[in-house]
Scaffold this active site. Sequence first.
Site, PDB file in Angstrom:
ATOM      1  N   THR A   1      44.967  30.855  75.637  1.00 30.10           N
ATOM      2  CA  THR A   1      46.129  31.261  74.845  1.00 30.10           C
ATOM      3  C   THR A   1      47.281  30.286  75.026  1.00 30.10           C
ATOM      4  OG1 THR A   1      45.513  33.592  74.964  1.00 30.10           O
ATOM      5  CG2 THR A   1      47.826  33.100  74.512  1.00 30.10           C
TER       6      THR A   1
ATOM      7  N   CYS B   1      36.471  41.806  78.487  1.00 33.80           N
ATOM      8  CA  CYS B   1      36.563  43.266  78.443  1.00 33.80           C
ATOM      9  C   CYS B   1      35.403  43.883  77.661  1.00 33.80           C
ATOM     10  CB  CYS B   1      37.885  43.699  77.818  1.00 33.80           C
ATOM     11  SG  CYS B   1      39.330  43.206  78.792  1.00 33.80           S
TER      12      CYS B   1
ATOM     13  N   THR C   1      56.204  28.564  89.234  1.00 37.13           N
ATOM     14  CA  THR C   1      55.970  28.703  90.661  1.00 37.13           C
ATOM     15  C   THR C   1      57.151  28.120  91.424  1.00 37.13           C
ATOM     16  OG1 THR C   1      54.883  26.563  90.997  1.00 37.13           O
ATOM     17  CG2 THR C   1      53.507  28.382  90.196  1.00 37.13           C
ATOM     18  N   ASN C   2      57.017  28.062  92.735  1.00 34.64           N
ATOM     19  CA  ASN C   2      58.093  27.500  93.555  1.00 34.64           C
ATOM     20  C   ASN C   2      58.158  25.985  93.479  1.00 34.64           C
ATOM     21  OD1 ASN C   2      55.529  27.591  95.049  1.00 34.64           O
ATOM     22  ND2 ASN C   2      56.702  26.709  96.751  1.00 34.64           N
TER      23      ASN C   2
ATOM     24  N   ILE D   1      55.059  23.269  87.745  1.00 39.12           N
ATOM     25  CA  ILE D   1      53.821  24.032  87.927  1.00 39.12           C
ATOM     26  C   ILE D   1      54.089  25.481  87.543  1.00 39.12           C
ATOM     27  CG2 ILE D   1      52.026  24.804  89.512  1.00 39.12           C
ATOM     28  CD1 ILE D   1      52.438  22.329  91.145  1.00 39.12           C
ATOM     29  N   TYR D   2      53.299  25.982  86.593  1.00 43.51           N
ATOM     30  CA  TYR D   2      53.413  27.343  86.096  1.00 43.51           C
ATOM     31  C   TYR D   2      52.112  28.087  86.420  1.00 43.51           C
ATOM     32  CZ  TYR D   2      57.338  25.601  83.272  1.00 43.51           C
ATOM     33  OH  TYR D   2      58.526  25.039  82.850  1.00 43.51           O
ATOM     34  N   ALA D   3      52.162  29.406  86.355  1.00 45.53           N
ATOM     35  CA  ALA D   3      50.960  30.196  86.592  1.00 45.53           C
ATOM     36  C   ALA D   3      51.027  31.485  85.788  1.00 45.53           C
ATOM     37  CB  ALA D   3      50.776  30.503  88.080  1.00 45.53           C
TER      38      ALA D   3
ATOM     39  N   ASP E   1      45.670  37.000  85.882  1.00 42.87           N
ATOM     40  CA  ASP E   1      45.274  37.913  86.949  1.00 42.87           C
ATOM     41  C   ASP E   1      45.639  37.410  88.334  1.00 42.87           C
ATOM     42  OD1 ASP E   1      44.190  39.267  84.849  1.00 42.87           O
ATOM     43  OD2 ASP E   1      42.098  39.047  85.448  1.00 42.87           O
TER      44      ASP E   1
ATOM     45  N   LYS F   1      54.633  69.194  64.939  1.00 47.01           N
ATOM     46  CA  LYS F   1      55.181  68.985  66.279  1.00 47.01           C
ATOM     47  C   LYS F   1      54.193  68.100  67.026  1.00 47.01           C
ATOM     48  CE  LYS F   1      57.370  73.555  66.354  1.00 47.01           C
ATOM     49  NZ  LYS F   1      57.432  74.881  67.037  1.00 47.01           N
TER      50      LYS F   1
END
Length: 586
Positions: free
Chosen positions: A16, A44, A305-306, A310-312, A315, A465
């Site tokens: 994605t 899934c 991230t720190n 760098i991204y993450a 899961d 209702k």
Amino acid sequence: MGKKVVIVGGVAGGATAAARLRRLDEEADIVLLERGDHISFANCGLPYYIGDEIRERDKLLLQTPERMRRRFNIDVRVRSEVVRVDPVRKTVTVRCLDGKAPVAGDPGRTNGGGNGTARDAVAAGDAGRETVYEETYDVLLLSPGARPMQPPIPGIDSERVHTLRNMADADRIRRHADRAGARSAIVIGGGFIGVEMAENLRRRGLEVTLAEAAPHILAPFDDDMVPLAERELTDHGVRLVLGNGVVSFAERDDGLTVTLQNGETVRADLALLAIGVTPDVAFLEGSGIALGPRGHILVNDRMQTNLPDIYAVGDAVEVTDFVHGGKTAVPLAGPANKQARIAADNICGIPSRYKGAQGTSIVKVFGLTAASTGLNERMLRRLNIPYRTVHLHPGSHAGYYPGASPLSLKLLFADDGRILGAQALGRDGVDKRIDVIAAVMRLGGTVRDLAELELAYAPPYSSAKDPVNMAGWIAGNVLDGRMDVVTVRDLDGLDRSRVVLVDVRTAEEHARGHIPGSVHIPVDELRDRLGELPRDKEIWVYCQVGQRGYYASRLLAQKDFRVKNLSGGYRSYVIAKDSPGTRSGG
């Protein structure tokens, strides 16, 4: 020349993000490294493929490497395992599981023409023949996912013991289930995957045992709701063993012997281990990327991230819980997809933030649907968050229109009306009710907003209702002091010296079943029989689902009785007391 983005892992997070990056930046050099054979598949859907609900395997392949290259001009490399990250040199070390590293000019490679070939292969010797190489990056996006937990249980390495993570796992399980003579299976773990696999192995004709170490299956649901799902499993032939985990596997000539904690043994031809997942981050050792107490990658609300650049996502990351504001991990496809878009946005300079996960989830249990959002009672108690709860059991649509079925709904909320969580189980209309409540939660709404929602109504679909409106009205009555409620849990250890329990249903209903020790006074006779009730004790009333109990409580309160209504009525009592599983020691 665009920046070079290396993505580790495909499926919901990585694939994605790759597609989003390309839509935002045509000049970026995007490399997607995936350890498996497929970059985007419907994980899934794997249980349903195993159960032949989904018959065509190819329908699970959402995107192929070839289509990804052709449509998005992305350098996709399957069977490419990242084994090390060096943030100082801005490289990843890649092991080629098919034995050949990519080289510039390979017809299968279509990088963006930037610096994608700068460090493609630096292992000694001819790069095209090496199985390990380095890849540089300007920006690194981590989406390694989570792997099934496999604790050091004796015999767990048997070929008869399976886990389910990818297409190859599903193929192996199908082959094993189809072997001549395969008649039985045991599923270890009663989470979503365990329950789905129990159903689908049963659909393949196997005798199935589901063993869960906890007192109940499906942890997002409270013990006064989940017995509905447990009963559905046993009604379809699944043997349910609760409060009884596995201590060993032993392979025999005629199959597998599984020993449980209470010493009981179960014989099976195959076993499916589904006791949870753990972040797949061993390759990050020594990288300096910060991990949480359970090994999840720590990120901020921009999915950073720190370490710089760098991204993450997905899961393997720890995120903020939308309800209580603490840290959590939610291994679901929906959050992974949203996080992937947010990471891609920020990589491309678009400020985008992830506002937290509320854990909205749903599971099919044969003919039953179970869905939840937010926190359950166990979590609220563990976090010392004050809460209130109401139960209701309306029809899925107008009762006079054919096909209506019962819907059990539980709503948890704070004293200020803020919605903390909800659970629903039934055969129809469960998904839309939980989705509506989840949306109101996300927008900061309260139980008062549930009462005011204008929802679509026609007899085949709902009632004038709607159950969501009804939940809001009941919760509003509690907050406004017009009704004081008790739950089934309050009946345990009830002090009969200070409380009188009154069944206000009809004589026929009372005769078919009632709470032991209750006095029977039908609601329509209550005004004429007030003298039978002591004024020095609390009066707890109950009906079938709570509505007549509310009428009775309003009458008694206005006659100066101290009165409480059993939330959800006798129906909630039956559900909570009807867990059908065999229990350890029982």
